[in-house]
Structures are given as structure tokens and as C-alpha cells.
Design an enzyme around this catalytic site. Structure first.
Site, mmCIF file in Angstrom:
data_model
loop_
_atom_site.group_PDB
_atom_site.id
_atom_site.type_symbol
_atom_site.label_atom_id
_atom_site.label_comp_id
_atom_site.label_asym_id
_atom_site.label_seq_id
_atom_site.Cartn_x
_atom_site.Cartn_y
_atom_site.Cartn_z
ATOM 1 C CE LYS A 1 -3.433 2.460 2.857
ATOM 2 N NZ LYS A 1 -4.512 2.224 3.964
ATOM 3 C CE LYS B 1 5.433 -1.052 10.032
ATOM 4 N NZ LYS B 1 4.803 -0.167 9.211
ATOM 5 C CG HIS C 1 -5.696 -35.814 16.120
ATOM 6 N ND1 HIS C 1 -5.946 -36.841 16.718
ATOM 7 C CD2 HIS C 1 -6.679 -35.692 15.131
ATOM 8 C CE1 HIS C 1 -7.038 -37.880 16.134
ATOM 9 N NE2 HIS C 1 -7.430 -37.149 15.055
ATOM 10 C CD GLU D 1 9.086 -5.920 7.372
ATOM 11 O OE1 GLU D 1 8.663 -4.854 6.699
ATOM 12 O OE2 GLU D 1 8.876 -6.246 8.514
ATOM 13 C CD GLU E 1 -1.799 -4.443 11.403
ATOM 14 O OE1 GLU E 1 -2.564 -4.145 10.332
ATOM 15 O OE2 GLU E 1 -0.819 -4.612 11.452
ATOM 16 N N GLY F 1 -4.837 -1.867 4.859
ATOM 17 C CA GLY F 1 -4.177 -3.138 4.571
ATOM 18 C C GLY F 1 -4.833 -4.411 4.763
ATOM 19 N NE ARG F 2 -6.636 -3.616 10.898
ATOM 20 C CZ ARG F 2 -5.888 -2.591 10.945
ATOM 21 N NH1 ARG F 2 -4.792 -2.234 10.203
ATOM 22 N NH2 ARG F 2 -6.494 -1.626 11.644
HETATM 23 O O1 F6P Z 1 1.901 -4.155 9.924
HETATM 24 C C1 F6P Z 1 1.573 -2.967 9.618
HETATM 25 C C2 F6P Z 1 1.235 -2.774 8.108
HETATM 26 O O2 F6P Z 1 0.949 -1.266 8.040
HETATM 27 C C3 F6P Z 1 -0.027 -3.599 7.945
HETATM 28 O O3 F6P Z 1 -1.184 -2.771 8.229
HETATM 29 C C4 F6P Z 1 -0.093 -3.686 6.572
HETATM 30 O O4 F6P Z 1 -0.927 -4.572 6.162
HETATM 31 C C5 F6P Z 1 1.418 -3.829 6.352
HETATM 32 O O5 F6P Z 1 2.128 -3.368 7.327
HETATM 33 C C6 F6P Z 1 1.931 -3.718 5.001
HETATM 34 O O6 F6P Z 1 1.928 -2.419 4.448
HETATM 35 P P1 F6P Z 1 1.972 -2.107 3.182
HETATM 36 O O7 F6P Z 1 1.097 -2.762 2.122
HETATM 37 O O8 F6P Z 1 2.013 -0.697 3.119
HETATM 38 O O9 F6P Z 1 3.372 -2.607 2.362
#
Ligand code: F6P
Length: 550
Positions: free
Chosen positions: A207, A514, A390, A213, A359, A273-274
Site C-alpha cells: 500500500k 519497525k 489432535h 520487508e 491489528e 491493508g488488512r
Molecule cells: O504491519 C503494519 C502494516 O502497515 C499493515 O497494516 C499492512 O498490511 C502491512 O504493514 C503492509 O503494509 P504495506 O502494504 O504498506 O506494505
């Protein structure tokens, strides 16, 4: 709209009194009330939701509905659907529900017809998906792209991977999706094993397009791609444009990364995002299952959106389920909630729900900045049945903690296996039916004794029963039904958030870690001053790393 303190409402006091005197006693309730199952079974779209084995009766349901009214769930729901900025800490509208509205709808928010915008992007995604699926869009050497690698994390990963796994029977034969999320380099390493650079499509999904990452993994994939092409003697000119696309709200950053904005699919800051699997974040899924199935997936969400908006609270499934979760959390001390799909295809559904629910509602202040007034945010967890049986069901049956559990199953199997006439799906469903029955009705000491059990171990073999469960069934796990299930949990989460006065759409709690991770890199890289500035525990951990890294 200020949050209403739920704990000061009439309904809260009423619920407290009802909860105190409530005895689930499911054996007695079902025996004395043959209509209980029918009265507490509700329908939303294709979902049949049996709440009769929950801690519910007419009085509790009425009190839950009253509480929902007193905290203004319906007004806040309407504000969300209308595009008001209910995400107050980020000053944003919350409009994931606009992502699945039909093209004939219109919704003008902040001067913009968001439904028209959604369908303009959908049309581009569908056209692109068709080209990839038909082989019209090829790689740099003319090969069709058959391995789709989605690079993203959190909402840019969990939704797509969960839905891809859930809808495997709908995936075009020959197309495979892989998902890279973790910054642990092993994720890139393992997921790129065996990938042919000539037939891979990378989708960088973020987003913000700033997530450490994702950007780190995208760069690693780009380097791997160039090396893999070079190893085959293929020139890299023009290759990125053929093999890398992006999904983001930040098209400037996409261009900075080197992906042509013409190969990017946008969405908007009003999609959390979620809550984004039904936006361009679902592009990998749209390629895998095709535009028609993706459209059915969206239609499924919309079915539940309409149910949530149009159905009276007394029959409103997401509203009642959300209110029941509040009841368990605040009046019965439940700290966790299990989600147990009896479908191997839904094996990532609990993980997906963890981000959606935790979240969203793992918060200690309300949307006006004041502290919450009661316990919030259960831990959601689960595994597919029968594997969970199980592993951890022991604790649900006989442990000391109350764990409300949602059981999900489908009437029709994808693989109708029959061994010697035994329908394997029936054996599977037998477990689904049996577990909620055992949890509700248990097994008494007398019943255990009647089996001839030695007295010393009778108590160990008693099942107390009276454990609350919800049974959700649908005809089959189709794209539409999956959309319905996701929307159901979105609105359950929303309802709980309103009762607690929470902004369920921000996520400030992920920021500190972060920032610290980035700030620590000099110390990890060996900068003595940076290391000396750390607290003793962190310093010792980094020292351990330095001593053992080969
Ligand atoms: O973990 C925090 C967060 O902002 C989530 O809400 C989001 O889904 C994720 O990081 C990834 O964010 P982006 O889509 O901006 O890379």
C-alpha cells in the site's frame, strides 16, 4: 461522533446481571426447548449460522441488541459505508465496502465517485489478468508467465495467500502463485527455488511502497532475476517491464523503484491493508482464478455488506456474532477465540483473521484518545479441523479457560473420495458435527462410570461440556462464499470495535518496533558507539550474534 462508554449504558448493566445468572446447561436447554436450534440459527447470504450452542437466550439477545443500539453501531456502520472519516487518527474514510459495490452504484466521497474509480482499476486488472492467463502477455523471451510471485507483507500478503489457498480448485491449471513476505532471507531463497526467470511475474504489493520487508525482498528478487537471466545468456533490456508489476497507493514510489506506472494497479488510502484483498492487492488471485471468479468473490463480500446494512439487529449475523464476542470477552473472561475451519483449503484463514481482528481491535485507547473502559481485543487463533483435534482441542474440552470457537464447514467436498463405499467427506463432517456436540453436551461422571471406567480415572475422563461454539455452514467453498466469510468477520470486528470505542482502522502499535529495527542496524553492523548506547539486554543479544556469526 464521540464514543459512547459501553460500560455506563443501561444495557451493559443488564448484560452483567444476565451473564452472572446465566447457566449454559446445554443439555437441559435443548431438552426442554426443541425450538432452540431453529430460533438461534440465522442466515446471511449462503451462510447458515447456528448460534444455539452459544451463551444466548432471548434475554441475552435482546440485551446485546440493546447495547448495540446504545453505542450506536448502526450509525457508525452507516458513517463507514458513506465514507465519513471514521478512521480518526489517520483522518481517513474507511471504504473497503466500496471495493465490492456493483458498477451501477455511485458513491461520492471527498468529491470523487469512488465506485467509478474502483471499477476503472478492476477493468485494468481483469484485462491484464486475461492477457497473462491467455499467454498474450509474455516474458522477455516470449514465454507465457506461469509463476506469479507476490511480494508483500501483512495485508499485502495474508489475504492473497489465504484466498489463493482457499480457492485452489479454481486456479487455472499450469498457473502457480508463490508468496514472499518475511524479510528473513530464507523466504526469498526458498520461494525462488526452481523458478524459471523467463516465465515468472513478480507482483510487488505494498500500500505504502515503503515497507522495509517488501522493498528489500523486491530488490532481492530483482537482483535474482537479472542474475538468472544472465545465467541463461538473456539480455535484461526491457525485462523488468515484462516481469515486474506493482500494486500500491503510492505510484511515485513505484516509479522510483523502476516499475513503469503503466504496469501498476492503484488503490486508495481509504482501504486499510488488512481490508485490501478485494482491491488491487488481489491481483495475483485475479490472475490465478480469473476475472469471472474474482468478480464472484467480490459479489460475495457485497452480499454480506448488504445483509449487515439491511438486516434488523435481531437477525443481523455479523452484528450478533460481534456482540457475542463482546459478551464472552467482557462478561465471561474469554481471552481468546478459536476459528476452526473444517476445510483444508482454509488452512490460512485463521492467520488471515489474526491480522484482521487483532491489528484492528488490539487497542487501549478509544477514538477520542481516552483510555478504553473495559477489556478489548481477543486473541484469534486456530487450525483446520481435524488437525486441531489432535493438537489443542484437549484444552478447549477440558482446560480451565473458556474458549469460544467458530466451526466452519461445507456440505460439498471438492474431492468426493470413496473408499470401499465410505464417503470420506462424511467421515470428515462427522468430526465437525461431533466436536460442537461434545463441547456443548460433554460427558458426565455417571456416563463415564457406566462404561466400566476405574473410579480413580473417572474425573480425568469427564467432559464438562457447556463450551460455547458457533457452527457456520455453506453449500461449498466457492469464490462467493469465501468473500462472504471474509466480510462476515470484517463486520464482526467492526461491531466489537464500536462497542469498545476503538478506531479499528489504524495500527500505530506496529510502528515502534519497525523504527527500532532500522535504528539498530548500525549496532548490528558493528558500530561500537551504537552498540554501547544499547540497553544491557539488547547489547548482550547483539554481542551473542557477533560472537556466533560465521
Ligand atoms: O504491519 C503494519 C502494516 O502497515 C499493515 O497494516 C499492512 O498490511 C502491512 O504493514 C503492509 O503494509 P504495506 O502494504 O504498506 O506494505
Amino acid at each position: 461522533m464521540n464514543p459512547v462508554d459501553a460500560t455506563r449504558t443501561e444495557a451493559w448493566k443488564g448484560l452483567a446481571a444476565l451473564a452472572k445468572q446465566f447457566s449454559p446447561n446445554f443439555r437441559e436447554r435443548f431438552a426442554s426447548d426443541p425450538g432452540r436450534a431453529a430460533r438461534f440459527t440465522f442466515t446471511a447470504g449462503d451462510l447458515r449460522v447456528d448460534l444455539s450452542k452459544d451463551y444466548i437466550d432471548e434475554e441475552i439477545l435482546a440485551a446485546l441488541v440493546k447495547l448495540a443500539k446504545e453505542v450506536h453501531v448502526a450509525q457508525r456502520r452507516d458513517a463507514m459505508f458513506a465514507g465519513e472519516h471514521i478512521n480518526v487518527t489517520e483522518d481517513r474514510a474507511v471504504l473497503h465496502t466500496a471495493l465490492r459495490r456493483p458498477a451501477t452504484d455511485h458513491l461520492v466521497v471527498d468529491g470523487q465517485d469512488v465506485v467509478a474509480d474502483v471499477h476503472a482499476v478492476l477493468a485494468r486488472i481483469y484485462a491484464f489478468a486475461d492477457k497473462v492467463r491467455s499467454g498474450e502477455w509474455t516474458g522477455v523471451t516470449g514465454k507465457p508467465l506461469t509463476t506469479i510471485v507476490n511480494i508483500g507483507i501483512g495485508g499485502s500478503d495474508l489475504g492473497p495467500v489465504m484466498a489463493y489457498e482457499a480457492l485452489k480448485p479454481y486456479v487455472k491449471p499450469g498457473v502457480e502463485c508463490r508468496f514472499i513476505s518475511n524479510i528473513d532471507p530464507t523466504d526469498v531463497g526458498e520461494k525462488l527455488k526452481g523458478v524459471d526467470p523467463e516465465s515468472v511475474l513478480f507482483i510487488v504489493a505494498s500500500k505504502t511502497f515503503t515497507t522495509l520487508e517488501t522493498i528489500t525482498n523486491a530488490k532481492a528478487c530483482r537482483s535474482w532475476f537479472f542474475e538468472a537471466l544472465a545465467a541463461k545468456g538473456i539480455p535484461a533490456d526491457g525485462a523488468v517491464a515484462k516481469h515486474f508489476i506493482a500494486v500500491s497507493t503510492n505510484l511515485e514510489k513505484v516509479a522510483e523503484f523502476g516499475i513503469d506506472p503503466a504496469n501498476a494497479f492503484g488503490f486508495w488510502n481509504w482501504v486499510g491493508g488488512r481490508y485490501s484483498v478485494d482491491s488491487a492487492v488481489g491481483t495475483s488471485l485475479a490472475i490465478a482464478i480469473g476475472p469471472k471468479n474474482f468478480a464472484d468473490f467480490l459479489a460475495g463480500f457485497h452480499t454480506i455488506d448488504q445483509h449487515f446494512v439491511q438486516t434488523a439487529p435481531e437477525k443481523n449475523v455479523p452484528l450478533i456474532m460481534g456482540m457475542l464476542n463482546v459478551l464472552y470477552t467482557n462478561f465471561f473472561g474469554a481471552a481468546t477465540h478459536a476459528v476452526l475451519p473444517y476445510s483444508q483449503y482454509l488452512h490460512r484463514f485463521p492467520a488471515y483473521l489474526q491480522q484482521l481482528t487483532m491489528e484492528s481491535n488490539g487497542k487501549r485507547v478509544r477514538w477520542d484518545g481516552t483510555p478504553v473502559t473495559t477489556t478489548t481485543g481477543e486473541v484469534f487463533w486456530g487450525e483446520p479441523g481435524t488437525n486441531g483435534q489432535h493438537a489443542f482441542y484437549q484444552l478447549i474440552h477440558q482446560g480451565t479457560q473458556l474458549i469460544p470457537a467458530d466451526f466452519i464447514a461445507f456440505a460439498n467436498p471438492t474431492y468426493p473420495l470413496k473408499d470401499g463405499g465410505q464417503d470420506q467427506h462424511e467421515l470428515f463432517l462427522g468430526n465437525f458435527f461431533a466436536q460442537t456436540k461434545a463441547l456443548a453436551f460433554g460427558k458426565t461422571a455417571e456416563e463415564v462410570r457406566a462404561e466400566g471406567t476405574r473410579e480413580e480415572i473417572v474425573s480425568a475422563r469427564v467432559f464438562p461440556g457447556n463450551k460455547p461454539t458457533t457452527s457456520i455452514m455453506a453449500p461449498a467453498l466457492t469464490p462467493s462464499v469465501l468473500g462472504q466469510l471474509i466480510a462476515l468477520y470484517e463486520h464482526i470486528t467492526f461491531t466489537e470495535g464500536v462497542v469498545w470505542g476503538i478506531d479499528s482502522f489504524d495500527q500505530w502499535g506496529v510502528e515502534l518496533g519497525k523504527q527500532m529495527a532500522v535504528a539498530l542496524t548500525p549496532a548490528i553492523a558493528g558500530d561500537r558507539d551504537a552498540l554501547a548506547a544499547q540497553d544491557p539486554s539488547t547489547r548482550a543479544l547483539i554481542d551473542y550474534y557477533h560472537a556466533h556469526r560465521k
